[in-house]
Write a protein that holds these residues in place. Structure first.
Motif: not given
Length: 212
Positions: A178-179, A182, A188
């Motif tokens: 997810s990070r 981002k 994702r």
């Protein structure tokens, strides 16, 4: 219910002329409008996607639709036929001022309703037939129709491909999917598909360890 229907095809046109004609017509014939339907949209647009389509769904027997001229209903002859057929099947009358059409429950209107409905059905069948013939001709010429098999699965996201080394580094540093997504400004799911398609070893090992 008596409805006044007004349509213009662009913002530059005014509805006032049509309203004036309908109001004067109603005064001469001692008719009173119960509701107005006004819209700014091309007559080539399907009537089902217009305010007219909503009106046709709620009209009932003995209702009356008055328009300045029959072309306000649509710019296509077969579309107009289909609209009038819907009206007459529901027992709704249609009057056009300039053209002088009076479509109601008389025998002449019933004959017209049958002709309109039949013509519209024939036109739809002809369009379907022409489409099938065109597709068959393309197939015979060797043209591949539709999306090529497997083309979607083989396509890699360009942003992920460009940042391959950065993704590997972030994975080694323990960043979550997810990070990373981002940071790359991608979905994702897009990143997951990219890692699976490329058989990314770091990602696969991390997934394996998380299950052990």
């Amino acid at each position: 219910m008596i409805y006044g229907y007004i349509r213009v095809s662009s913002d530059k046109q005014t509805v006032e002329n049509q309203r004036f004609e309908i109001v004067n017509f109603c005064k001469r014939n001692e008719v009173e409008i119960d509701g107005w339907i006004e819209e700014t949209i091309s007559g080539t647009k399907s009537y089902s996607k217009r305010e007219l389509g909503k009106l046709l769904k709620r009209i009932k027997e003995d209702d009356l639709i008055i328009c300045a001229e029959i072309s306000r209903l649509g710019r296509n002859l077969f579309m107009i036929m289909e609209i009038l057929n819907v009206c007459m099947n529901k027992g709704c009358k249609v009057w056009s001022i300039k053209d002088g059409y009076r479509l109601g429950d008389d025998i002449q209107s019933k004959v017209l309703a049958f002709a309109f409905g039949l013509s519209a059905e024939i036109e739809r069948n002809l369009i379907s037939q022409r489409t099938k013939e065109a597709l068959n001709r393309k197939k015979a010429e060797g043209v591949v129709l539709g999306r090529r098999k497997g083309s979607y699965n083989k396509t890699l996201n360009k942003k992920c491909e460009y940042n391959k080394e950065k993704i590997d580094l972030l994975l080694k540093q323990g960043y979550s999917i997810s990070r990373i997504a981002k940071k790359l400004k991608v979905a994702r799911g897009t990143l997951y598909r990219y890692l699976n398609k490329t058989n990314n070893e770091i990602f696969i090992n991390r997934q394996t360890n998380s299950y052990n």
